[in-house]
Design a protein around this motif. Structure first.
Motif, PDB file in Angstrom:
ATOM      1  N   THR A  58       0.742  -1.222  -0.060  1.00  0.00           N
ATOM      2  CA  THR A  58      -0.002  -0.077   0.164  1.00  0.00           C
ATOM      3  C   THR A  58       0.936   1.220  -0.001  1.00  0.00           C
ATOM      4  O   THR A  58       0.256   2.538   0.113  1.00  0.00           O
ATOM      5  CB  THR A  58      -0.928  -0.036   1.457  1.00  0.00           C
ATOM      6  OG1 THR A  58      -0.159  -0.388   2.492  1.00  0.00           O
ATOM      7  CG2 THR A  58      -2.064  -1.117   1.045  1.00  0.00           C
ATOM      8  N   VAL A  61       2.652   6.058   4.074  1.00  0.00           N
ATOM      9  CA  VAL A  61       1.484   6.345   4.817  1.00  0.00           C
ATOM     10  C   VAL A  61       1.088   8.047   4.674  1.00  0.00           C
ATOM     11  O   VAL A  61       2.111   8.618   4.343  1.00  0.00           O
ATOM     12  CB  VAL A  61       1.360   5.895   6.346  1.00  0.00           C
ATOM     13  CG1 VAL A  61       1.806   4.352   6.376  1.00  0.00           C
ATOM     14  CG2 VAL A  61       2.866   6.754   6.962  1.00  0.00           C
ATOM     15  N   ASN A  77      -7.573   6.565   1.708  1.00  0.00           N
ATOM     16  CA  ASN A  77      -6.334   5.654   1.600  1.00  0.00           C
ATOM     17  C   ASN A  77      -6.662   4.464   0.678  1.00  0.00           C
ATOM     18  O   ASN A  77      -5.893   3.784   0.062  1.00  0.00           O
ATOM     19  CB  ASN A  77      -5.699   5.262   2.971  1.00  0.00           C
ATOM     20  CG  ASN A  77      -4.682   6.411   3.227  1.00  0.00           C
ATOM     21  OD1 ASN A  77      -4.340   7.308   2.627  1.00  0.00           O
ATOM     22  ND2 ASN A  77      -4.577   6.573   4.687  1.00  0.00           N
ATOM     23  N   THR A 369      -4.404  -3.595   6.356  1.00  0.00           N
ATOM     24  CA  THR A 369      -3.757  -3.936   5.161  1.00  0.00           C
ATOM     25  C   THR A 369      -3.185  -5.279   5.081  1.00  0.00           C
ATOM     26  O   THR A 369      -2.623  -5.571   4.077  1.00  0.00           O
ATOM     27  CB  THR A 369      -2.883  -2.768   4.736  1.00  0.00           C
ATOM     28  OG1 THR A 369      -1.642  -3.053   5.695  1.00  0.00           O
ATOM     29  CG2 THR A 369      -3.332  -1.806   4.607  1.00  0.00           C
ATOM     30  N   GLU A 384      -2.620   0.304   8.656  1.00  0.00           N
ATOM     31  CA  GLU A 384      -2.215   1.746   7.946  1.00  0.00           C
ATOM     32  C   GLU A 384      -2.799   2.767   8.805  1.00  0.00           C
ATOM     33  O   GLU A 384      -3.909   2.780   8.777  1.00  0.00           O
ATOM     34  CB  GLU A 384      -2.267   1.665   6.188  1.00  0.00           C
ATOM     35  CG  GLU A 384      -1.891   2.877   5.960  1.00  0.00           C
ATOM     36  CD  GLU A 384      -2.157   2.856   4.551  1.00  0.00           C
ATOM     37  OE1 GLU A 384      -1.684   4.123   3.666  1.00  0.00           O
ATOM     38  OE2 GLU A 384      -3.091   2.349   4.000  1.00  0.00           O
ATOM     39  N   ASP A 389       5.082   8.651   8.945  1.00  0.00           N
ATOM     40  CA  ASP A 389       5.900   7.610   9.068  1.00  0.00           C
ATOM     41  C   ASP A 389       6.831   7.794  10.282  1.00  0.00           C
ATOM     42  O   ASP A 389       7.830   6.676  10.125  1.00  0.00           O
ATOM     43  CB  ASP A 389       6.847   7.408   7.528  1.00  0.00           C
ATOM     44  CG  ASP A 389       7.573   8.871   7.335  1.00  0.00           C
ATOM     45  OD1 ASP A 389       7.597   9.769   8.308  1.00  0.00           O
ATOM     46  OD2 ASP A 389       8.054   8.928   6.136  1.00  0.00           O
ATOM     47  N   TYR A 396       3.053   2.175  10.058  1.00  0.00           N
ATOM     48  CA  TYR A 396       2.319   0.988  10.001  1.00  0.00           C
ATOM     49  C   TYR A 396       2.211   0.566  11.298  1.00  0.00           C
ATOM     50  O   TYR A 396       3.490   0.488  12.098  1.00  0.00           O
ATOM     51  CB  TYR A 396       2.618  -0.002   9.068  1.00  0.00           C
ATOM     52  CG  TYR A 396       2.296   0.332   7.563  1.00  0.00           C
ATOM     53  CD1 TYR A 396       1.095   0.053   7.222  1.00  0.00           C
ATOM     54  CD2 TYR A 396       3.254   1.065   6.858  1.00  0.00           C
ATOM     55  CE1 TYR A 396       0.729   0.112   5.726  1.00  0.00           C
ATOM     56  CE2 TYR A 396       2.803   1.405   5.633  1.00  0.00           C
ATOM     57  CZ  TYR A 396       1.715   0.870   4.978  1.00  0.00           C
ATOM     58  OH  TYR A 396       1.430   1.098   3.723  1.00  0.00           O
TER      59      TYR A 396
END
Length: 444
Positions: A58, A61, A77, A369, A384, A389, A396
């Motif tokens: 994915t 973030v 998202n 995710t 997520e 980050d 995550y």
């Protein structure tokens, strides 16, 4: 019966406290480090390592910053995952500011309509007090974002980027709510004075113009038409011209949002499983999609999430993120802290008891995710987040299966994954109406 605390009791409490060496050990640790740091279990971090048998790719973030738009970020998202994969666009984001603008604008109108509908009730009425306590806020529900997208579409973040007030929304909320409360005075007085529907409608239209002005000044003006250019991962330049927010959604996302259902797990006596529920005074777009929940047992709840992940589609979910979780390491696990042992207090409550007694409710929305299945049984889930980050593993989190059982309340599932008996339930036109302050009406 009223009975005060006596000095003799205090002496006994003090004597009992110091009689335990464990109390003294905990006292030294907590006074130096605080309750949570003194109670953290490293073994929980080791057990919840970020490795999953099903792990969707994915990308990077997003970051909601100092705003309460997690529900919006989480939903967008799930769309950008699809866009990035289908159109080969790296680090792509949709405009959270665009949906934020229209959500605020529609919430203002929703508030005005509810104020008019309750205008003959006294200010002491609990519903009126509920409306005035928070006329609008950043939070929301999945169905509320669906209502916004179905009416206004979406745009790339490059077309309507973040502003100071979208990323730090406290001042915007303060002055918008101040205006809405002032307008509530005027609308209630007009009803009390028996002014005509035409006069009230004209006054409300003027109020909405002022709301639009306030939002446009703070967030910028939403585009009616735009061009979208990007370079795909193969290095090819792409240009799409004369798009509208609705045509962009149709071309780049194309999902029928009516196919998605809010599934909840609320094991309280007042909400039997396999029934639909709605919440009074909960919504944003007047005449838009109604917020509706299907309540199921926890095993069905998790199996539906797993089936959607197996089909390579992420799962929007709502939970009580502040319970037994670490922000820095990104672990959500019931055993990550041993506060009961540290403080020598039993905090045991069932999920139903926490909901009934105000100890827990949905406070945050994120995206599932991935999941780690061992012998087809989930042990932990990949999450997520939308806090940038710098937390967790590059943004995550890891959610233990036990934590999901206790503190996750809502997921959004495509109805194609539902068994026939649940499809039959959602296709019925009836839903039990819950009070506005029911915990299932909480906004993430």
């Amino acid at each position: 019966m009223t009975k005060e605390i006596s000095l003799d009791q205090i002496k006994q409490f003090n004597s009992t406290y110091y009689a335990s060496k464990n109390h003294l050990i905990s006292q030294r640790a907590v006074m130096k480090n605080g309750i949570l740091a003194a109670s953290e279990n490293q073994s929980s971090l080791v057990k919840n390592n970020p490795v999953f048998s099903i792990d969707l790719d994915t990308g990077k973030v997003a970051n909601q910053k100092q705003s309460g738009r997690c529900w919006m970020f989480a939903a967008l998202n799930t769309f950008r995952h699809h866009i990035s994969e289908t159109f080969q666009i790296k680090d792509f984001e949709l405009s959270q500011n665009h949906t934020f603008f229209w959500d605020k604008f529609e919430k203002a109108n929703y508030f005005y309509e509810n104020i008019l509908n309750t205008a003959t009730k006294p200010l002491s009425c609990r519903k009126v007090a509920f409306l005035l306590q928070t006329p609008q806020q950043d939070g929301g529900q999945w169905d509320m974002l669906v209502a916004i997208i179905q009416k206004y579409g979406i745009v790339p973040k490059t077309v309507m980027p973040e502003t100071f007030s979208s990323s730090q929304s406290r001042d915007l909320n303060e002055f918008l709510n101040k205006k809405l409360r002032k307008d509530a005075i005027s609308l209630r007085q007009m009803v009390e004075n028996e002014q005509s529907i035409e006069e009230i409608s004209k006054a409300k239209e003027g109020m909405l113009q002022e709301v639009y002005n306030l939002l446009a000044t703070s967030l910028g003006t939403p585009p009616e038409q735009f061009d979208f250019s990007y370079v795909d991962t193969d290095g090819n330049y792409q240009l799409k011209q004369n798009l509208t927010p609705l045509s962009f959604y149709d071309e780049f996302v194309g999902r029928n949002l009516s196919d998605y259902v809010s599934i909840i797990n609320a094991p309280t006596k007042d909400k039997p499983y396999n029934q639909m529920y709605a919440v009074e005074l909960l919504g944003n777009v007047v005449g838009g999609k109604e917020v509706r929940h299907l309540n199921v047992d926890i095993n069905t709840f998790k199996n539906l999430a797993i089936e959607q992940l197996k089909a390579d589609e992420a799962v929007w979910f709502g939970c009580d993120v502040g319970q037994s979780s670490t922000k820095d390491s990104g672990i959500m696990a019931t055993d990550v802290f041993s506060v009961s042992e540290t403080l020598d207090v039993d905090y045991t409550m069932t999920k139903a008891e926490r909901l009934d007694y105000g100890e827990s409710l949905m406070t945050h929305a994120m995206v599932i995710t991935g999941v780690d299945l061992v012998n087809d049984v989930p042990t932990k889930w990949k999450v997520e987040n939308s806090w940038g980050d710098k937390v967790g593993t590059k943004g995550y989190f890891v959610m233990s299966d036990e934590w999901l059982d206790e503190y996750t309340y809502q997921i959004v599932i495509n109805k194609k994954f539902l068994p026939k008996e649940l499809l039959d339930v959602i296709e019925k036109d009836d839903a039990t109406l819950l009070k506005p302050w029911d915990p299932m009406g909480a906004l993430a």
